[in-house]
Design a protein around this motif. Structure first.
Motif, PDB file in Angstrom:
ATOM      1  N   LYS A  33       1.110  -1.310   0.221  1.00  0.00           N
ATOM      2  CA  LYS A  33      -0.358   0.028  -0.261  1.00  0.00           C
ATOM      3  C   LYS A  33       0.791   0.924  -0.277  1.00  0.00           C
ATOM      4  N   GLU A  34       2.341   1.171   0.764  1.00  0.00           N
ATOM      5  CA  GLU A  34       2.642   2.659   1.025  1.00  0.00           C
ATOM      6  C   GLU A  34       3.297   3.029  -0.118  1.00  0.00           C
ATOM      7  N   TRP A  35       3.937   1.537  -0.553  1.00  0.00           N
ATOM      8  CA  TRP A  35       4.834   2.202  -2.076  1.00  0.00           C
ATOM      9  C   TRP A  35       3.759   1.822  -3.569  1.00  0.00           C
ATOM     10  N   ASN A  36       2.680   1.095  -3.388  1.00  0.00           N
ATOM     11  CA  ASN A  36       1.928   0.862  -4.671  1.00  0.00           C
ATOM     12  C   ASN A  36       2.803   0.715  -5.492  1.00  0.00           C
ATOM     13  N   VAL A  37       2.902  -0.851  -4.781  1.00  0.00           N
ATOM     14  CA  VAL A  37       3.156  -2.139  -6.352  1.00  0.00           C
ATOM     15  C   VAL A  37       2.693  -3.330  -5.708  1.00  0.00           C
ATOM     16  N   ILE A  38       3.142  -3.564  -6.596  1.00  0.00           N
ATOM     17  CA  ILE A  38       3.247  -5.741  -6.408  1.00  0.00           C
ATOM     18  C   ILE A  38       4.162  -5.889  -5.947  1.00  0.00           C
ATOM     19  N   LEU A  39       3.680  -6.822  -4.682  1.00  0.00           N
ATOM     20  CA  LEU A  39       4.795  -6.997  -4.135  1.00  0.00           C
ATOM     21  C   LEU A  39       4.232  -9.137  -4.256  1.00  0.00           C
ATOM     22  N   LEU A  40       5.975  -9.027  -4.668  1.00  0.00           N
ATOM     23  CA  LEU A  40       5.899 -10.607  -4.213  1.00  0.00           C
ATOM     24  C   LEU A  40       7.087 -11.245  -3.906  1.00  0.00           C
ATOM     25  N   LEU A  41       6.682 -11.097  -2.506  1.00  0.00           N
ATOM     26  CA  LEU A  41       7.783 -11.957  -1.479  1.00  0.00           C
ATOM     27  C   LEU A  41       7.770 -13.401  -1.153  1.00  0.00           C
ATOM     28  N   LYS A  42       9.272 -13.609  -1.945  1.00  0.00           N
ATOM     29  CA  LYS A  42       9.513 -14.968  -2.129  1.00  0.00           C
ATOM     30  C   LYS A  42      10.155 -15.267  -0.635  1.00  0.00           C
ATOM     31  N   GLY A  43       9.486 -16.733  -0.819  1.00  0.00           N
ATOM     32  CA  GLY A  43      10.350 -16.977   0.112  1.00  0.00           C
ATOM     33  C   GLY A  43       9.534 -19.174   0.561  1.00  0.00           C
ATOM     34  N   GLN A  44       9.625 -19.107   1.173  1.00  0.00           N
ATOM     35  CA  GLN A  44       8.808 -20.882   2.444  1.00  0.00           C
ATOM     36  C   GLN A  44       7.868 -20.356   2.474  1.00  0.00           C
ATOM     37  N   PRO A  45       6.602 -20.269   2.425  1.00  0.00           N
ATOM     38  CA  PRO A  45       6.158 -19.765   1.081  1.00  0.00           C
ATOM     39  C   PRO A  45       6.021 -18.207   1.073  1.00  0.00           C
ATOM     40  N   SER A  46       5.868 -18.410  -0.506  1.00  0.00           N
ATOM     41  CA  SER A  46       5.483 -16.695  -0.975  1.00  0.00           C
ATOM     42  C   SER A  46       4.618 -16.847  -1.082  1.00  0.00           C
ATOM     43  N   VAL A  47       4.312 -15.080  -0.936  1.00  0.00           N
ATOM     44  CA  VAL A  47       3.484 -14.389  -0.748  1.00  0.00           C
ATOM     45  C   VAL A  47       2.968 -13.280  -1.637  1.00  0.00           C
ATOM     46  N   THR A  48       1.948 -13.478  -2.436  1.00  0.00           N
ATOM     47  CA  THR A  48       1.804 -12.195  -3.322  1.00  0.00           C
ATOM     48  C   THR A  48       0.986 -11.166  -3.024  1.00  0.00           C
ATOM     49  N   PHE A  49       1.154  -9.127  -2.744  1.00  0.00           N
ATOM     50  CA  PHE A  49       0.273  -8.689  -2.245  1.00  0.00           C
ATOM     51  C   PHE A  49      -0.379  -8.027  -3.317  1.00  0.00           C
ATOM     52  N   SER A  50      -1.369  -6.583  -2.913  1.00  0.00           N
ATOM     53  CA  SER A  50      -1.327  -5.574  -3.686  1.00  0.00           C
ATOM     54  C   SER A  50      -1.271  -4.462  -3.722  1.00  0.00           C
ATOM     55  N   PRO A  51      -1.349  -3.382  -3.696  1.00  0.00           N
ATOM     56  CA  PRO A  51      -1.685  -2.589  -3.784  1.00  0.00           C
ATOM     57  C   PRO A  51      -3.677  -1.907  -2.289  1.00  0.00           C
ATOM     58  N   ASP A  52      -4.201  -2.929  -3.139  1.00  0.00           N
ATOM     59  CA  ASP A  52      -5.778  -2.860  -2.140  1.00  0.00           C
ATOM     60  C   ASP A  52      -5.647  -4.143  -1.144  1.00  0.00           C
ATOM     61  N   GLY A  53      -5.320  -4.132  -1.122  1.00  0.00           N
ATOM     62  CA  GLY A  53      -4.703  -5.223   1.116  1.00  0.00           C
ATOM     63  C   GLY A  53      -4.842  -6.875   0.000  1.00  0.00           C
ATOM     64  N   HIS A  54      -4.787  -6.927  -1.324  1.00  0.00           N
ATOM     65  CA  HIS A  54      -5.109  -8.211  -1.709  1.00  0.00           C
ATOM     66  C   HIS A  54      -4.328  -9.123  -1.543  1.00  0.00           C
ATOM     67  N   GLN A  55      -3.979 -10.279  -0.893  1.00  0.00           N
ATOM     68  CA  GLN A  55      -2.956 -11.351  -0.323  1.00  0.00           C
ATOM     69  C   GLN A  55      -3.261 -12.826  -1.210  1.00  0.00           C
ATOM     70  N   VAL A  56      -2.410 -13.495  -1.366  1.00  0.00           N
ATOM     71  CA  VAL A  56      -2.067 -14.941  -2.773  1.00  0.00           C
ATOM     72  C   VAL A  56      -1.039 -15.642  -1.559  1.00  0.00           C
ATOM     73  N   ILE A  57      -1.210 -16.555  -1.436  1.00  0.00           N
ATOM     74  CA  ILE A  57      -0.175 -17.609  -0.779  1.00  0.00           C
ATOM     75  C   ILE A  57      -0.083 -18.554  -1.448  1.00  0.00           C
ATOM     76  N   ASN A  58       1.084 -18.870  -1.870  1.00  0.00           N
ATOM     77  CA  ASN A  58       1.633 -19.663  -3.059  1.00  0.00           C
ATOM     78  C   ASN A  58       1.995 -21.300  -2.108  1.00  0.00           C
ATOM     79  N   THR A  59       1.197 -22.312  -3.641  1.00  0.00           N
ATOM     80  CA  THR A  59       1.332 -22.977  -2.653  1.00  0.00           C
ATOM     81  C   THR A  59       1.942 -24.316  -3.379  1.00  0.00           C
ATOM     82  N   THR A  60       3.003 -24.024  -4.464  1.00  0.00           N
ATOM     83  CA  THR A  60       4.034 -24.758  -4.982  1.00  0.00           C
ATOM     84  C   THR A  60       5.030 -24.624  -4.386  1.00  0.00           C
ATOM     85  N   GLY A  61       6.172 -25.498  -4.873  1.00  0.00           N
ATOM     86  CA  GLY A  61       8.031 -24.659  -4.850  1.00  0.00           C
ATOM     87  C   GLY A  61       8.416 -25.471  -2.872  1.00  0.00           C
TER      88      GLY A  61
END
Length: 543
Positions: free
Chosen positions: A441-469
């Motif tokens: 939200k503060e940076w106004n970007v899509i954030l793909l935070l890599k890890g186990q698991p990786s999580v994707t965030f959008s500026p409007d609050g959406h969060q998607v947890i990855n299930t692969t890897g």
């Protein structure tokens, strides 16, 4: 609700403690399904998993109609989690197993549905010799109990908000020390259901049965190390209730292959290289000439029809040797500044710059003094969505306001956890999801935070947890491949959010294909790259 929100409803929700309590309340008060019925369903469905575990533990497959029997201790706290444990104990006893129920509170401390199920259990224990109810006395007394074949952890559940206190900490220590399989109910006791943090100590479960929906704490932080195999069971909460509550709480979602496959573009016989996703990769340095090559090949493997790799002049020859099927152009080493370098690169590229649909900046770029100016010039000169990775993230570390003003919400940041914390700066927040939401939200970007698991965030609050890897993907260069895949998907018309979700799902699938036949520690980035076509083929319908 916008289109993105509607499409994300295709993904299963992940509900924290407050959201799950509300889902229970709505089901009970609005739908009319009693809490007692939900508890009965939770216990019955968990028993199915417990029975399978017992049969495996006994290593006996019944030759008659009766199942193999074992000895089970159900450790029951005073809340609804303990009530679920009472139902589990009742069912397991009815299957002929020897059941001991350890009450962690005085009987007067149990209320509502849990109290009702304890009352039933007491009546059955009076007539069933294989069912015993044992009030907890001291931790020393626990050592006198016969070691069971299976422990059922119905101790604390999802409501834990602070560090585990006595005597629960000692009981958890006793459970872990027995070295027998543990089946946890909802979440392993001691794990925060919202963040996954271990709250002082935690039960190490072999398997966990969770009710209605996955909990964030089972997927994040310490949770995966303590949860074992996960089972999500339907206890009667209607799907539309779960979706409604998830939307009202801005709950995370979990990715799946169907969602990603539906967004992968198909090429038609009329397509050519400029209509099937031309992409630009900008990066590399004398120390890291391989990074942009990996990224460029990742973009090509994801389906981009025409990838151009741009690099400093001093390493162009190296990249030409590495990329025989991808054109390479360079910016001059003697440019006056970043803007000059980019202007001269744009002139060289001509139509290839203007026709490109996405840009990746950063792989192997290095951290030379002029890097921030170069990164900014590349990003502001390009008219389209961008991926910002690796050293480009470092270059923008102090530039939050600049990024916010220029990104238009169309840039994808792809940091690993260390890079993320450097970008975020000092913070008292320890919840990864909250930090990710705040950052996007503060940076106004899509954030793909890599890890186990990786999580994707959008500026409007959406969060998607990855299930692969898998952990094998934590190898040098894998992030370059991933950034290239995301850039390639962007170039083919996916939204920045979907490109991030799809990119990490595909890269993770490729890593999972690798470990099907080979050892995870031997994985290198090029292995992920070479398996990307198989990962995509696995998602797409066969001809």
């Amino acid at each position: 609700m916008n289109t993105v929100s509607n499409s994300l409803n295709e993904l299963a929700p992940v509900l924290g403690a407050a959201a799950m309590r509300q889902a229970d309340r709505v089901t009970i008060e609005e739908i009319g399904i009693p809490g007692f019925t939900l508890m009965e369903s939770a216990g019955r469905e968990t028993t199915r998993v417990a029975q399978e575990m017992i049969e495996l533990l006994m290593d006996v497959y019944s030759q008659a109609d009766s199942p193999a029997t074992g000895h089970v201790i159900c450790v029951c706290g005073k809340g609804n989690n303990g009530g679920d444990g009472f139902v589990i104990a009742r069912y397991l006893a009815s299957y002929g197993h020897r059941i001991e129920v350890l009450l962690m509170a005085p009987e007067s401390g149990y209320t509502n549905d849990a109290a009702a199920n304890l009352k039933i259990l007491r009546k059955l224990a009076a007539i069933q010799k294989n069912l015993t109810v044992l009030p907890f006395s001291t931790t020393a007394a626990l050592d006198k109990l016969e070691t069971p074949d299976l422990l059922v952890d119905a101790l604390l559940g999802t409501g834990l908000q602070s560090a585990v206190r006595a005597p629960y900490d000692a009981v958890i220590g006793w459970m872990n020390a027995l070295m027998v399989p543990v089946l946890s109910v909802d979440v392993p006791s001691g794990i925060s259901s919202d963040s996954g943090h271990m709250m002082g100590c935690a039960v190490a479960a072999a398997e966990t049965v969770t009710m209605g929906a996955l909990k964030p704490g089972l997927l994040l932080g310490d949770g995966p190390d303590y949860s074992g195999a996960l089972h999500v069971v339907d206890i009667g909460i209607p799907a539309h209730v779960l979706q409604r509550i998830a939307a009202s709480h801005d709950s995370p979602r979990i990715s799946n292959s169907r969602y990603v496959a539906a967004r992968l573009p198909e090429k038609s016989r009329k397509d050519h290289k400029y209509t099937s996703g031309p992409a630009l990769i900008a990066g590399g340095s004398a120390s890291f000439p391989g990074a942009p090559a990996l990224a460029a090949r990742g973009a090509a493997r994801s389906g981009s029809g025409y990838v151009v790799c741009a690099c400093p002049e001093e390493i162009r020859t190296i990249l030409l040797e590495k990329l025989d099927d991808i054109p390479v152009e360079s910016w001059p080493d003697n440019a006056q500044n970043g803007a000059d370098a980019v202007q001269r690169l744009v002139t060289k590229l001509g139509a290839r710059w203007t026709k490109a649909k996405s840009l990746l900046v950063g792989p192997g770029l290095g951290r030379a003094e002029g890097a921030p100016d170069l990164v900014k010039a590349l990003l502001t000169s390009f008219n389209g969505p961008c991926v910002v990775d690796a050293d480009a993230l470092f270059a923008l570390m102090e530039e939050r306001d600049w990024v916010r003003a220029h990104s238009g919400g169309q840039w994808v940041f792809t940091p690993h956890v260390g890079e993320f914390h450097r970008l975020l700066g000092p913070s008292s927040e320890i919840d990864l999801l909250k930090m990710g939401i705040q950052f996007a939200k503060e940076w106004n970007v899509i954030l793909l935070l890599k890890g186990q698991p990786s999580v994707t965030f959008s500026p409007d609050g959406h969060q998607v947890i990855n299930t692969t890897g898998n952990p094998g993907a934590a190898t040098a260069g894998s992030g370059d491949v991933l950034a290239g895949v995301v850039c390639g998907l962007l170039s083919q018309g996916l939204s920045p959010l979907d490109a991030a979700i799809g990119g990490i799902h595909l890269a993770g699938t490729a890593a999972d294909l690798f470990v099907e036949e080979r050892a995870a520690p031997s994985m290198v980035a090029s292995d992920i790259l070479e398996l990307l076509p198989s990962a995509i083929a696995q998602l797409l319908p066969s001809e």
